[in-house]
Design a protein around this motif. Structure first.
Motif, PDB file in Angstrom:
ATOM      1  N   THR A 107       0.826  -1.208   0.000  1.00  0.00           N
ATOM      2  CA  THR A 107       0.000   0.000   0.000  1.00  0.00           C
ATOM      3  C   THR A 107       0.860   1.259   0.000  1.00  0.00           C
ATOM      4  O   THR A 107       0.613   2.199  -0.772  1.00  0.00           O
ATOM      5  CB  THR A 107      -0.922   0.007   1.234  1.00  0.00           C
ATOM      6  N   ALA A 108       1.881   1.286   0.858  1.00  0.00           N
ATOM      7  CA  ALA A 108       2.717   2.481   0.987  1.00  0.00           C
ATOM      8  C   ALA A 108       3.488   2.771  -0.296  1.00  0.00           C
ATOM      9  O   ALA A 108       3.545   3.927  -0.752  1.00  0.00           O
ATOM     10  CB  ALA A 108       3.686   2.321   2.159  1.00  0.00           C
ATOM     11  N   LEU A 109       4.089   1.751  -0.901  1.00  0.00           N
ATOM     12  CA  LEU A 109       4.917   1.997  -2.080  1.00  0.00           C
ATOM     13  C   LEU A 109       4.081   2.313  -3.316  1.00  0.00           C
ATOM     14  O   LEU A 109       4.494   3.100  -4.169  1.00  0.00           O
ATOM     15  CB  LEU A 109       5.837   0.809  -2.330  1.00  0.00           C
ATOM     16  N   PHE A 110       2.898   1.712  -3.430  1.00  0.00           N
ATOM     17  CA  PHE A 110       2.016   2.097  -4.531  1.00  0.00           C
ATOM     18  C   PHE A 110       1.527   3.534  -4.329  1.00  0.00           C
ATOM     19  O   PHE A 110       1.389   4.291  -5.294  1.00  0.00           O
ATOM     20  CB  PHE A 110       0.834   1.131  -4.636  1.00  0.00           C
ATOM     21  N   LEU A 111       1.277   3.905  -3.093  1.00  0.00           N
ATOM     22  CA  LEU A 111       0.873   5.281  -2.815  1.00  0.00           C
ATOM     23  C   LEU A 111       2.010   6.252  -3.095  1.00  0.00           C
ATOM     24  O   LEU A 111       1.800   7.329  -3.675  1.00  0.00           O
ATOM     25  CB  LEU A 111       0.418   5.407  -1.355  1.00  0.00           C
ATOM     26  N   LEU A 112       3.231   5.885  -2.701  1.00  0.00           N
ATOM     27  CA  LEU A 112       4.391   6.741  -2.940  1.00  0.00           C
ATOM     28  C   LEU A 112       4.647   6.913  -4.435  1.00  0.00           C
ATOM     29  O   LEU A 112       4.781   8.038  -4.936  1.00  0.00           O
ATOM     30  CB  LEU A 112       5.621   6.150  -2.251  1.00  0.00           C
ATOM     31  N   GLY A 113       4.700   5.799  -5.152  1.00  0.00           N
ATOM     32  CA  GLY A 113       4.931   5.884  -6.589  1.00  0.00           C
ATOM     33  C   GLY A 113       3.778   6.539  -7.323  1.00  0.00           C
ATOM     34  O   GLY A 113       3.980   7.338  -8.252  1.00  0.00           O
ATOM     35  N   GLY A 114       2.547   6.230  -6.893  1.00  0.00           N
ATOM     36  CA  GLY A 114       1.379   6.794  -7.560  1.00  0.00           C
ATOM     37  C   GLY A 114       1.258   8.293  -7.359  1.00  0.00           C
ATOM     38  O   GLY A 114       0.956   9.042  -8.297  1.00  0.00           O
ATOM     39  N   SER A 115       1.491   8.763  -6.127  1.00  0.00           N
ATOM     40  CA  SER A 115       1.384  10.201  -5.862  1.00  0.00           C
ATOM     41  C   SER A 115       2.490  10.976  -6.574  1.00  0.00           C
ATOM     42  O   SER A 115       2.270  12.111  -7.018  1.00  0.00           O
ATOM     43  CB  SER A 115       1.431  10.468  -4.356  1.00  0.00           C
ATOM     44  N   THR A 116       3.681  10.373  -6.682  1.00  0.00           N
ATOM     45  CA  THR A 116       4.763  11.035  -7.414  1.00  0.00           C
ATOM     46  C   THR A 116       4.462  11.068  -8.907  1.00  0.00           C
ATOM     47  O   THR A 116       4.613  12.101  -9.566  1.00  0.00           O
ATOM     48  CB  THR A 116       6.106  10.322  -7.164  1.00  0.00           C
ATOM     49  N   ALA A 117       4.038   9.925  -9.455  1.00  0.00           N
ATOM     50  CA  ALA A 117       3.730   9.866 -10.882  1.00  0.00           C
ATOM     51  C   ALA A 117       2.560  10.777 -11.240  1.00  0.00           C
ATOM     52  O   ALA A 117       2.507  11.342 -12.350  1.00  0.00           O
ATOM     53  CB  ALA A 117       3.421   8.429 -11.290  1.00  0.00           C
ATOM     54  N   ALA A 118       1.609  10.947 -10.314  1.00  0.00           N
ATOM     55  CA  ALA A 118       0.439  11.782 -10.590  1.00  0.00           C
ATOM     56  C   ALA A 118       0.826  13.231 -10.847  1.00  0.00           C
ATOM     57  O   ALA A 118       0.115  13.954 -11.569  1.00  0.00           O
ATOM     58  CB  ALA A 118      -0.554  11.694  -9.432  1.00  0.00           C
ATOM     59  N   VAL A 119       1.942  13.673 -10.274  1.00  0.00           N
ATOM     60  CA  VAL A 119       2.391  15.049 -10.507  1.00  0.00           C
ATOM     61  C   VAL A 119       2.662  15.279 -11.985  1.00  0.00           C
ATOM     62  O   VAL A 119       2.454  16.387 -12.511  1.00  0.00           O
ATOM     63  CB  VAL A 119       3.653  15.352  -9.664  1.00  0.00           C
ATOM     64  N   SER A 120       3.098  14.234 -12.688  1.00  0.00           N
ATOM     65  CA  SER A 120       3.419  14.384 -14.112  1.00  0.00           C
ATOM     66  C   SER A 120       2.183  14.685 -14.953  1.00  0.00           C
ATOM     67  O   SER A 120       2.305  15.173 -16.085  1.00  0.00           O
ATOM     68  CB  SER A 120       4.108  13.122 -14.633  1.00  0.00           C
ATOM     69  N   PHE A 121       0.995  14.373 -14.438  1.00  0.00           N
ATOM     70  CA  PHE A 121      -0.239  14.626 -15.179  1.00  0.00           C
ATOM     71  C   PHE A 121      -0.972  15.879 -14.703  1.00  0.00           C
ATOM     72  O   PHE A 121      -2.056  16.191 -15.190  1.00  0.00           O
ATOM     73  CB  PHE A 121      -1.182  13.423 -15.035  1.00  0.00           C
ATOM     74  N   LEU A 122      -0.377  16.602 -13.770  1.00  0.00           N
ATOM     75  CA  LEU A 122      -1.056  17.736 -13.149  1.00  0.00           C
ATOM     76  C   LEU A 122      -1.107  18.923 -14.114  1.00  0.00           C
ATOM     77  O   LEU A 122      -0.074  19.345 -14.650  1.00  0.00           O
ATOM     78  CB  LEU A 122      -0.319  18.128 -11.869  1.00  0.00           C
ATOM     79  N   PRO A 123      -2.295  19.491 -14.378  1.00  0.00           N
ATOM     80  CA  PRO A 123      -2.386  20.667 -15.255  1.00  0.00           C
ATOM     81  C   PRO A 123      -1.705  21.878 -14.638  1.00  0.00           C
ATOM     82  O   PRO A 123      -1.558  21.988 -13.423  1.00  0.00           O
ATOM     83  CB  PRO A 123      -3.908  20.896 -15.376  1.00  0.00           C
ATOM     84  N   ARG A 124      -1.326  22.802 -15.477  1.00  0.00           N
ATOM     85  CA  ARG A 124      -0.655  24.012 -15.033  1.00  0.00           C
ATOM     86  C   ARG A 124      -1.637  24.978 -14.382  1.00  0.00           C
ATOM     87  O   ARG A 124      -2.857  24.849 -14.525  1.00  0.00           O
ATOM     88  CB  ARG A 124       0.019  24.705 -16.229  1.00  0.00           C
ATOM     89  N   TYR A 125      -1.077  25.971 -13.704  1.00  0.00           N
ATOM     90  CA  TYR A 125      -1.894  27.038 -13.118  1.00  0.00           C
ATOM     91  C   TYR A 125      -2.680  27.766 -14.199  1.00  0.00           C
ATOM     92  O   TYR A 125      -3.835  28.173 -13.984  1.00  0.00           O
ATOM     93  CB  TYR A 125      -0.990  28.015 -12.364  1.00  0.00           C
ATOM     94  N   ASP A 126      -2.079  27.932 -15.362  1.00  0.00           N
ATOM     95  CA  ASP A 126      -2.753  28.634 -16.451  1.00  0.00           C
ATOM     96  C   ASP A 126      -4.005  27.905 -16.919  1.00  0.00           C
ATOM     97  O   ASP A 126      -4.880  28.510 -17.536  1.00  0.00           O
ATOM     98  CB  ASP A 126      -1.797  28.805 -17.635  1.00  0.00           C
ATOM     99  N   SER A 127      -4.096  26.586 -16.634  1.00  0.00           N
ATOM    100  CA  SER A 127      -5.231  25.789 -17.099  1.00  0.00           C
ATOM    101  C   SER A 127      -6.360  25.726 -16.078  1.00  0.00           C
ATOM    102  O   SER A 127      -7.532  25.892 -16.426  1.00  0.00           O
ATOM    103  CB  SER A 127      -4.768  24.371 -17.444  1.00  0.00           C
TER     104      SER A 127
END
Length: 445
Positions: A107-127
């Motif tokens: 659970t912890a490592l999937f959460l760690l990897g998932g939360s880090t990887a999710a940043v790569s899909f985060l829209p910009r402030y302009d969006s």
């Protein structure tokens, strides 16, 4: 489940894995490999976020303020994980007691990897506006919670299986994960910065290192689960040496040890982000003669020096004792801090001065950080070693490193670079005071 069997606290999956392992005896070297892989993946996630706080987030998520304020805001979000980390430890220790360590780590490592990887899909402030900042902060908190849960006890297992005359050597092995994680993170960012123009890097190039985090954490998960399923781990659980205990019980018996243990490695933890994250920020905001990509390559070389110094700390500790090695490294960091106060321009516009600062800093970091794992576990008894080591480490990171980039950047911009030396000197003094007032078994080690 009966508490009299070695597999008492294991889940069905853990028991099946232990049966599959049979009578296989795990050599300390096998444990060491698993520990290094696991730690390197954790540090990779944190360094990717830290580097992006300087090179990416001010432009992507804080374009409405000037670069200095944007970087300070990013560092504020960076600190959230260190606040959340102790809470994650308490939460996941409860999961460990109820469902077993395999469930906790997965659970912890999937959460760690998932939360880090999710940043790569985060829209910009302009969006999407300020919502992007809130989501980024939320993902950072999830990183901190997950890192608290990623404490696996393998470093303690390694120490218990190490030959007594080589405990310093085996204590330093988990710490190799830090320079390795930084090397991978800095190399990825340097590659994209050097090979892309600024527009492409800010548009999509920075997202790739975050995207890699999920795969790296899956590899680390399997390396750890293989060791958690061993007979040695089950035997240590049966002897109460790696069993999670409630945090309140720990603090009733060892509150003073946890607090003192958090201050022992403060010199190393204060230096940690002052040679990794802060210099990139200072150069990005102040230097016109050196690009961030070039400086990341210099830091990559410094991380190699750091890895060598970590290894050297193990040899030194086995010769003079762990406590004396920690006193020596904290004293050297103190002298380094005084030098930074007297000659703050060493880390100015001079490329040679910057390289010298980074190289010496990484070397001292390796010598000091190499033995901090032993420092936070030596003062705890067998029953409280696992939970106590986790929370002691959490508080040490929070006090020594969590706010270091934010405080260092603010002080340097407001009062000059000499204040960085003052800040670092305070960490060295705290470590020395904690070591000289220590009455635990660390004195004999």
């Amino acid at each position: 489940m009966s508490s009299n069997t070695p597999m008492a606290s294991a889940t069905i999956l853990e028991r099946d894995a232990q049966q599959a392992m049979g009578d296989h005896k795990v050599h300390p070297n096998e444990i060491a490999i698993g520990v290094v892989i696991g730690r390197a993946s954790e540090y990779f996630d944190f360094f990717v976020f830290g580097i992006a706080c300087v090179l990416v987030f001010p432009k992507v998520f804080f374009p409405f303020v000037d670069p200095l304020k944007g970087t300070l805001y990013a560092f504020s979000i960076f600190a959230l994980a260190f606040i959340a980390r102790p809470l994650g430890t308490v939460l996941f220790m409860a999961i460990d007691r109820r469902h077993g360590r395999s469930v906790k780590l997965t659970t912890a490592l999937f959460l760690l990897g998932g939360s880090t990887a999710a940043v790569s899909f985060l829209p910009r402030y302009d969006s999407i506006g300020i919502a992007s900042v809130y989501i980024l902060a939320g993902l950072r908190i999830l990183q901190g919670l997950a890192l608290g849960g990623a404490w696996d006890g393998l470093a303690s297992l390694l120490a218990m299986n190490a030959p007594r005359e080589r405990r310093g050597w085996y204590a330093m092995i988990p710490q190799l994960g830090a320079p390795l994680g930084f090397m991978v993170a800095s190399a990825l960012f340097a590659f994209f910065i050097v090979n892309l123009d600024e527009a492409d890097f800010i548009d999509w190039g920075w997202r790739f290192p975050f995207y890699c985090a999920f795969t790296i954490n899956v590899v680390a998960l399997f390396a750890r689960l293989r060791l958690v399923a061993t007979e040695e781990f089950a035997r240590m659980m049966d002897l109460d040496r790696l069993r999670p205990v409630p945090a309140l019980e720990l603090f009733r018996h060892h509150a003073g040890d946890v607090i003192r243990g958090a201050f022992v490695p403060l010199a190393a933890f204060a230096l940690f982000h002052l040679v990794t994250i802060f210099p990139i920020a200072w150069l990005a905001l102040n230097s016109t003669t050196r690009s961030p990509g070039e400086f990341l390559i210099v830091q990559f070389s410094g991380a190699i020096v750091c890895a060598g110094a970590v290894a050297a700390s193990g040899l030194i500790a086995d010769q003079i004792g762990r406590r004396n090695a920690l006193i020596m490294s904290a004293s050297l960091i103190g002298f380094f801090a005084i030098g930074s106060i007297i000659a703050p321009l060493l880390f100015g516009e001079s490329a040679i001065g910057q390289t010298i600062y980074v190289t010496i800093g990484f070397m001292l970091l390796g010598l000091a950080y190499g033995q901090t794992a032993g420092a936070v576990t030596a003062r705890l008894g067998n029953r409280y070693r696992y939970t106590g080591a986790a929370l002691t480490s959490d508080f040490a990171w929070l006090i020594g490193a969590g706010f270091a980039p934010l405080v260092a950047l603010f002080l340097s911009q407001r009062y000059g670079l000499a204040m960085i030396g003052v800040y670092l000197l305070s960490g060295a003094v705290c470590s020395l005071v904690a070591l000289f007032t220590d009455r635990s078994e660390l004195r004999q080690m």
